[in-house]
Design an enzyme around this catalytic site. Structure first.
Site, PDB file in Angstrom:
ATOM      1  N   ASP A 108      30.636  41.354-117.431  1.00 23.92           N
ATOM      2  CA  ASP A 108      29.808  40.932-116.315  1.00 23.92           C
ATOM      3  C   ASP A 108      28.617  41.900-116.295  1.00 23.92           C
ATOM      4  O   ASP A 108      28.662  42.988-116.884  1.00 23.92           O
ATOM      5  CB  ASP A 108      30.579  40.944-114.993  1.00 23.92           C
ATOM      6  CG  ASP A 108      29.886  40.069-113.942  1.00 23.92           C
ATOM      7  OD1 ASP A 108      28.693  39.732-114.138  1.00 23.92           O
ATOM      8  OD2 ASP A 108      30.522  39.722-112.931  1.00 23.92           O
TER       9      ASP A 108
HETATM   10  C1  BGC Z   1      27.854  37.864-111.626  1.00 19.53           C
HETATM   11  C2  BGC Z   1      28.131  36.906-112.757  1.00 19.53           C
HETATM   12  C3  BGC Z   1      26.831  36.443-113.331  1.00 19.53           C
HETATM   13  C4  BGC Z   1      26.041  37.642-113.800  1.00 19.53           C
HETATM   14  C5  BGC Z   1      24.705  37.316-114.417  1.00 19.53           C
HETATM   15  C6  BGC Z   1      26.895  38.958-112.025  1.00 19.53           C
HETATM   16  O1  BGC Z   1      26.464  39.659-110.918  1.00 19.53           O
HETATM   17  O2  BGC Z   1      29.064  38.406-111.170  1.00 19.53           O
HETATM   18  O3  BGC Z   1      28.905  35.838-112.306  1.00 19.53           O
HETATM   19  O4  BGC Z   1      27.049  35.532-114.365  1.00 19.53           O
HETATM   20  O5  BGC Z   1      25.778  38.467-112.685  1.00 19.53           O
HETATM   21  O6  BGC Z   1      23.804  36.891-113.464  1.00 19.53           O
END
Ligand code: BGC
Length: 758
Positions: free
Chosen positions: A289
């Protein structure tokens, strides 16, 4: 080339260009394509990896053998906010990502940047209903079609990978991202996860099943350490990932921010190597993530393959005060850090190779290497919009309808008041990385006006400002004035529709919802409108359950619309006026009070630790076993018609065979066509260990004309009777007496039949 095509998409979006103009641009882009492919070099027997006819594993091995150590190390971190690192010398493309899962989001920076009203770069695409609303359809075929059309939009926008689906379980009502997931049940979530992944991958687009594992609260999401026992992990929090890998062969999985049992998910070899790879057979790569990497060797050795974001984007990300304040990790898998760890013997070259192989495999298997996606900019087509509308319509749940107030008989009423902070604005989804910018979105008010036609008078009143949205609406005087306008509108109309709920600043990624209560003033608004007009319909436009006890007994009609994406307002009007018959069923239990939730007392945790003490008793597993009365049970939803269940037959001998182990007949006994979701639960009547009252193991959405009957078939496997045994490190189906239950919700079991498992 890529930059040019992305810039064109943005320009086209900004100009809101017609398909014709878009096609001309697309043709021009295509003209550039042969040179691009030629530049990668023609496949020859000397370069087997370039030959699509060569088996994937051989291509991977051949390409890997040509890479320098530095090149391999480069591949472990992104090259930008949403791009992996390309190796141009060998023609390895960057994987270009975009958020999801409810459509394609801008990829130019964090949600805070791309969500901003004055965002420098705006990308628009079809905004689909939130995961929870799609889950309320109980319609895997529809979710698969959603995956297909989202895959098409990903390609049309020149991207290769969509960051979704979100398959984390709705453990408690306050998780800020409940709206993104598919609800509280691992079986329902698994079916929909498989459908979404299959749809996206069928377009040659890479999905990312997230967030592995157990991202069930946003509170301190970088630092919270979840204590979850092995059985609970396997029975509740892992099944959707397992299904997506085993049944849909998901190409990537995203590791979660949080820690599970003492280790960050990206450093958790037990989760990544033992469970995901060895147990489930995952062959793809794990992407972190964004900012969830906290070490170099420990991360690589645990089997986390690609750190995101990377490059300059990462440098900016690290420099943000919020990043530091939140304890976010970042910049650990840069080439220099990985090389240093390899040279120090902390990461072996073989481990690095396995890691790079997994990324290369996905680049080949998805078709990305051989057929780079060419942006056309064509999104929000009638087909894509139709899927969004169907999801929003089928996802609306009719929770109450006393005196058959609904559907509205347009010929018998002359005036409608549409009221509420969510009536005149299209609240398409919750906040954060999943919020898509649609080209256009229909508000409930617009939907009602369009459906009402010229003969029906529609009056709009705000009633109360949305908490925190506009300070001018918050003063005592302003509130009284708004309330009075709403009450007057309701009193002067035949019917009042009050649309309440939250908005992205109250319900979003990165923080939890503060309270299960509706935002300030909304309960009072409902009470005032109901007092002024007894024919009041309350519509909940929110992703989490809300407290309803103040007004529910006096409310004649209640709809849960969740977040319906861009077509939400139209879908709502379809249901209100009976153009569509409600068929949605709740994918979560709605507790009366937050205190009734099984996680109450074990959330959000203390001293950065949260104990999942309720274990497997999540959602209806708790409410039905411990006999706690919910406001509305899991699987519940009314229709404008009625259904009768009969002739349940079960055949224990058919478990695991090609023949259905249970059949039941469902009849539409009313006068309207409608769809019933038939739910099948298994009750274990003899287990030596503690088991929930019953567990969902099958469901079918059946369309029935008035008077029509259909036989519904269910196939069952031994897995459906099993529990996870930590002693045996595996699933155990204990032979003996079970009960098969079918009905319209976890609390409306219509028929039961005993079944002996041999
Ligand atoms: C989120 C993800 C997301 C990623 C990219 C993170 O803060 O938890 O679900 O895909 O950011 O934007």
């Amino acid at each position: 080339m890529r930059r040019v095509s992305n810039a064109l998409i943005v320009l086209l979006n900004a100009l809101n260009c017609s398909s014709f103009v878009v096609l001309v641009f697309a043709a021009l882009l295509m003209l550039g394509r042969p040179q691009m492919v030629a530049a990668q070099g023609a496949a020859t027997s000397a370069t087997p990896y370039k030959d699509p006819a060569v088996a994937t594993e051989k291509r991977v091995a051949d390409l890997l053998s040509r890479m320098t150590l530095e090149e391999k190390a480069t591949m472990l971190a992104g090259s930008g906010w949403m791009e992996s690192a390309p190796i141009e010398r060998l023609g390895i493309p960057a994987i270009k990502m975009a958020d999801g899962p409810m459509g394609v989001r801008a990829w130019y920076g964090s949600s805070a940047i791309t969500n901003a009203a004055n965002a420098a770069t705006v990308v628009t695409a079809t905004s689909f209903p939130a995961g929870e609303t799609m889950a309320a359809t109980w319609d895997p075929d529809l979710v698969q079609r959603e995956g297909v059309v989202i895959g098409q939009e990903v390609k049309a926008l020149g991207r290769d990978m969509i960051l979704g689906p979100t398959v984390n379980i709705n453990r408690q009502p306050l998780w800020g991202r409940n709206f993104e997931g598919y609800g509280e049940d691992p079986y329902l979530t698994s079916r929909l996860a498989v459908a979404y992944v299959r749809g996206v991958q069928s377009e040659g687009v890479i999905p990312s099943v997230k967030h592995f594992a157990a991202n069930n609260e946003e509170y301190e999401r970088h630092r919270i350490d979840e204590q979850i026992d092995e059985r609970t992990l396997h029975e509740i929090y892992l099944p959707a990932f397992k299904a997506a890998v085993e049944e849909a062969d998901a190409w990537t999985v995203m590791s979660a921010y949080n820690l599970v049992n003492g280790l960050h998910c990206g450093e958790n070899a037990l989760l990544l190597n033992d469970v995901l790879r060895k147990e489930f057979g995952f062959k793809g790569f794990v992407v972190s993530d964004w900012g969830s990497t906290y070490s170099t060797a420990a991360t690589v050795n645990a089997g986390m393959d690609l750190e995101m974001p990377g490059g300059q984007a990462m440098q900016k990300f690290i420099a943000r005060p919020e990043t530091l304040a939140q304890g976010s990790g970042a910049g650990w898998l840069t080439a220099d850090k990985v090389l240093t760890a390899v040279k120090a013997g902390e990461i072996t070259e073989a481990t690095l190779d396995r890691n790079v192989e997994r990324i290369l495999r996905v680049i080949f298997v998805s078709g990305l290497f051989d057929h780079p996606h060419v942006a056309t900019g064509i999104v929000d087509t009638p087909e894509q919009r139709a899927v969004a509308l169907q999801g929003a319509t089928e996802g609306i749940v009719l929770l109450k309808n006393s005196g058959a107030l609904l559907p509205l008989a347009a010929k018998k009423i002359h005036s409608i008041a549409v009221i509420g902070p969510n009536a005149g604005v299209a609240r398409t989804g919750g906040g954060g990385s999943s919020l898509v910018r649609p080209k256009q979105a229909i508000t409930p008010e617009e939907g009602v006006r369009a459906a009402a036609g010229a003969d029906l008078k529609v009056t709009y009143a705000l009633g109360v400002g949305m908490e925190g949205e506009n300070p001018e609406q918050d003063g005592t005087e302003a509130r009284a004035k708004l309330r009075k306008e709403a009450v007057d509108a309701a009193a002067q109309s035949d019917v009042a529709i009050v649309v309440v709920g939250r908005y992205p600043k109250l319900e979003a990624e990165s923080f939890d919802v503060a309270t299960m209560d509706l935002p300030a003033g909304q309960d009072e608004l409902i009470e005032a409108v109901e007092a002024a007009n007894p024919r009041t319909i309350v519509v909940l436009n929110t992703g989490d359950p809300v407290t309803m006890t103040r007004w529910i007994d006096k409310t004649p009609a209640l709809l849960f619309m969740g977040y319906g994406g861009q077509e939400g307002g139209k879908a709502l009007a379809n249901i209100l006026f009976g153009t569509a018959n409600p068929s949605g069923k709740l994918p979560v239990t709605m507790p009366k009070h937050f205190e009734d939730s099984p996680a109450y007392g074990h959330y959000p945790g203390e001293h950065l630790k949260v104990n999942y003490a309720e274990g497997i008793y999540v959602g209806y597993r708790y409410f039905d076993t411990k006999k706690v009365e919910p406001q509305f049970p899991f699987g519940f939803g009314l229709s404008y018609t009625t259904f009768e269940y009969k002739d349940l037959e079960v055949h224990g001998s058919r478990i695991g065979s090609k023949e259905p182990a249970a059949t039941v007949t469902v009849k539409n006994t009313g006068s309207r066509a409608g769809a019933e979701v038939v739910e099948l639960y298994i009750h274990d009547g003899h287990s030596k260990i503690d088991r929930p009252e019953h567990e969902l193991k099958g469901f079918r959405r059946v369309e029935l004309k008035p008077g029509e009957s259909k036989q519904v078939e269910f196939w069952l496997s031994r897995q459906d009777f099993s529990y996870w045994s930590p002693e045996k490190k595996g699933w155990v189906a204990e032979p003996g007496s079970f009960e098969v239950q079918v009905g319209g919700s976890s609390r409306a079991i219509e028929l039961k039949a005993p079944l002996e498992l041999k």
